[in-house]
Design a protein around this motif. Structure first.
Motif, PDB file in Angstrom:
ATOM      1  N   ALA A   1       5.811  -2.786   7.674  1.00 14.64           N
ATOM      2  CA  ALA A   1       4.389  -2.563   7.426  1.00 14.64           C
ATOM      3  C   ALA A   1       4.250  -1.241   6.684  1.00 14.64           C
ATOM      4  N   VAL A   2       3.639  -1.292   5.521  1.00 20.88           N
ATOM      5  CA  VAL A   2       3.520  -0.113   4.671  1.00 20.88           C
ATOM      6  C   VAL A   2       2.091  -0.034   4.127  1.00 20.88           C
ATOM      7  N   ALA A   3       1.546   1.173   4.075  1.00 22.74           N
ATOM      8  CA  ALA A   3       0.245   1.396   3.438  1.00 22.74           C
ATOM      9  C   ALA A   3       0.495   1.846   2.004  1.00 22.74           C
ATOM     10  N   LEU A   4      -0.082   1.155   1.049  1.00 25.12           N
ATOM     11  CA  LEU A   4       0.114   1.461  -0.367  1.00 25.12           C
ATOM     12  C   LEU A   4      -1.154   2.066  -0.964  1.00 25.12           C
ATOM     13  N   ASP A   5      -1.001   3.220  -1.593  1.00 24.33           N
ATOM     14  CA  ASP A   5      -2.122   3.861  -2.277  1.00 24.33           C
ATOM     15  C   ASP A   5      -2.023   3.550  -3.766  1.00 24.33           C
ATOM     16  N   PRO A   6      -2.962   2.760  -4.319  1.00 21.62           N
ATOM     17  CA  PRO A   6      -2.886   2.387  -5.732  1.00 21.62           C
ATOM     18  C   PRO A   6      -3.366   3.462  -6.688  1.00 21.62           C
ATOM     19  N   GLY A   7      -3.890   4.573  -6.152  1.00 23.95           N
ATOM     20  CA  GLY A   7      -4.448   5.604  -7.014  1.00 23.95           C
ATOM     21  C   GLY A   7      -5.850   5.258  -7.481  1.00 23.95           C
TER      22      GLY A   7
ATOM     23  N   LYS B   1      13.058   3.487   5.220  1.00 19.45           N
ATOM     24  CA  LYS B   1      12.520   4.852   5.274  1.00 19.45           C
ATOM     25  C   LYS B   1      11.031   4.897   4.928  1.00 19.45           C
ATOM     26  N   GLU B   2      10.516   3.862   4.257  1.00 19.73           N
ATOM     27  CA  GLU B   2       9.082   3.807   3.965  1.00 19.73           C
ATOM     28  C   GLU B   2       8.293   3.026   5.011  1.00 19.73           C
ATOM     29  N   ASN B   3       8.972   2.410   5.955  1.00 15.18           N
ATOM     30  CA  ASN B   3       8.283   1.609   6.962  1.00 15.18           C
ATOM     31  C   ASN B   3       7.313   2.479   7.764  1.00 15.18           C
ATOM     32  N   GLY B   4       6.046   2.055   7.828  1.00 19.87           N
ATOM     33  CA  GLY B   4       5.048   2.809   8.572  1.00 19.87           C
ATOM     34  C   GLY B   4       4.469   3.994   7.829  1.00 19.87           C
ATOM     35  N   LYS B   5       4.849   4.181   6.585  1.00 15.82           N
ATOM     36  CA  LYS B   5       4.393   5.334   5.813  1.00 15.82           C
ATOM     37  C   LYS B   5       3.285   4.938   4.825  1.00 15.82           C
ATOM     38  N   ILE B   6       2.652   5.969   4.246  1.00 16.84           N
ATOM     39  CA  ILE B   6       1.726   5.786   3.135  1.00 16.84           C
ATOM     40  C   ILE B   6       2.510   6.071   1.867  1.00 16.84           C
ATOM     41  N   VAL B   7       2.621   5.090   1.002  1.00 11.05           N
ATOM     42  CA  VAL B   7       3.412   5.228  -0.219  1.00 11.05           C
ATOM     43  C   VAL B   7       2.489   5.064  -1.422  1.00 11.05           C
ATOM     44  N   SER B   8       2.544   5.996  -2.345  1.00  8.88           N
ATOM     45  CA  SER B   8       1.679   5.931  -3.530  1.00  8.88           C
ATOM     46  C   SER B   8       2.263   4.995  -4.573  1.00  8.88           C
ATOM     47  N   TYR B   9       1.444   4.653  -5.564  1.00  7.63           N
ATOM     48  CA  TYR B   9       1.894   3.789  -6.648  1.00  7.63           C
ATOM     49  C   TYR B   9       2.986   4.462  -7.476  1.00  7.63           C
ATOM     50  N   LYS B  10       3.177   5.772  -7.294  1.00  8.28           N
ATOM     51  CA  LYS B  10       4.261   6.492  -7.970  1.00  8.28           C
ATOM     52  C   LYS B  10       5.560   6.449  -7.164  1.00  8.28           C
ATOM     53  N   GLY B  11       5.475   5.942  -5.924  1.00  6.02           N
ATOM     54  CA  GLY B  11       6.667   5.828  -5.095  1.00  6.02           C
ATOM     55  C   GLY B  11       6.878   6.949  -4.109  1.00  6.02           C
ATOM     56  N   ASN B  12       6.035   7.988  -4.134  1.00  6.98           N
ATOM     57  CA  ASN B  12       6.198   9.096  -3.195  1.00  6.98           C
ATOM     58  C   ASN B  12       5.412   8.844  -1.916  1.00  6.98           C
TER      59      ASN B  12
END
Length: 244
Positions: free
Chosen positions: A191-197, A229-240
């Motif tokens: 489960a990951v939260a994605l920020d599209p910008g 390592k991204e599981n449960g994190k907020i990941v931006s559309y840039k990958g950070n």
């Protein structure tokens, strides 16, 4: 990606996700959920010329439409289940404190936070079945719940205040995503939260920094590279990874 369900697929990021996934990723099934099928003319036209796309009536605030969509998806995917759920549907405003009402707060939570939670809950049996069938067929990787969030939902990143309903509902979605990442780990579901910008959509406006095509291209690159390592994190559309 064998089978993907995308909510809010009638316009903006959701519609572009459907287009890009179908034309570039060769999936077996793409389920495009939208609140009002009759108003989703562009989506309907795209589906008419692409047999992998099924348009579903799916209002994230109405359980009856969600239950019906689960049955429709289940009938099509069978024992293969569902691989990816993208909770994209959302609403946005910039009302100041003086104009923020109780009803506004509740409506934003219903769509932006509890909507994705209960969509995930309802489709969880199909996601679990997808994870089992993926393992059995040696495809590798994780099945995923991907929640479209926003930088406005970052508590640490809030330096300008305001936008109460949207900020709070997206912050709640981030917490829901974190809990899902823990609860679904035994099922090999991320489960990951994605920020599209900031994107040029009806919500983002015409002055936003990226087009929907640019945004979705980068989002799909991020989605394909996601790992534990991204599981449960907020990941931006840039990958950070962004702060909560």
């Amino acid at each position: 990606m064998r089978s993907i369900l995308i909510t809010g697929a009638n316009r903006g990021i959701g519609l572009e996700l459907v287009r890009k996934i179908v034309t570039e990723k060769n999936p077996q099934h793409v389920f495009a959920g939208c609140r009002n099928i009759n108003k989703a003319e562009v989506l309907q036209q795209f589906a008419a010329s692409n047999s992998t796309v099924r348009v579903l009536e799916l209002d994230v605030t109405k359980d009856a439409t969600v239950d019906a969509a689960v049955l429709q998806v289940s009938d099509i995917v069978g024992n293969e289940g569902l691989d990816v759920l993208i909770n994209n549907a959302g609403i946005y405003n910039t009302e100041p404190l003086e104009n923020t009402s109780r009803n506004m707060m509740q409506s934003y939570f219903n769509v932006n936070a509890t909507g994705p939670l209960f969509i995930t809950q309802k489709f969880l049996p199909l996601l679990r079945q997808g994870s089992i069938s993926r393992s059995a067929s040696s495809l590798g990787g994780h099945n995923s719940v991907l929640n479209l969030t926003s930088g406005y939902g970052s508590i640490e990143g809030n330096t300008s205040g305001g936008i109460y309903a949207y900020r709070a509902s997206k912050a709640a979605l981030n917490m829901i995503t974190k809990s899902l990442s823990i609860d679904l780990r035994p099922d090999n579901i991320m489960a990951v939260a994605l920020d599209p910008g900031w994107v040029q959509t009806d919500m983002g406006g015409s002055f936003a920094s990226s087009t929907t095509e640019e945004c979705v291209k980068r989002l799909l690159q991020v989605i394909e590279s996601l790992c534990e390592k991204e599981n449960g994190k907020i990941v931006s559309y840039k990958g950070n990874i962004l702060p909560f």
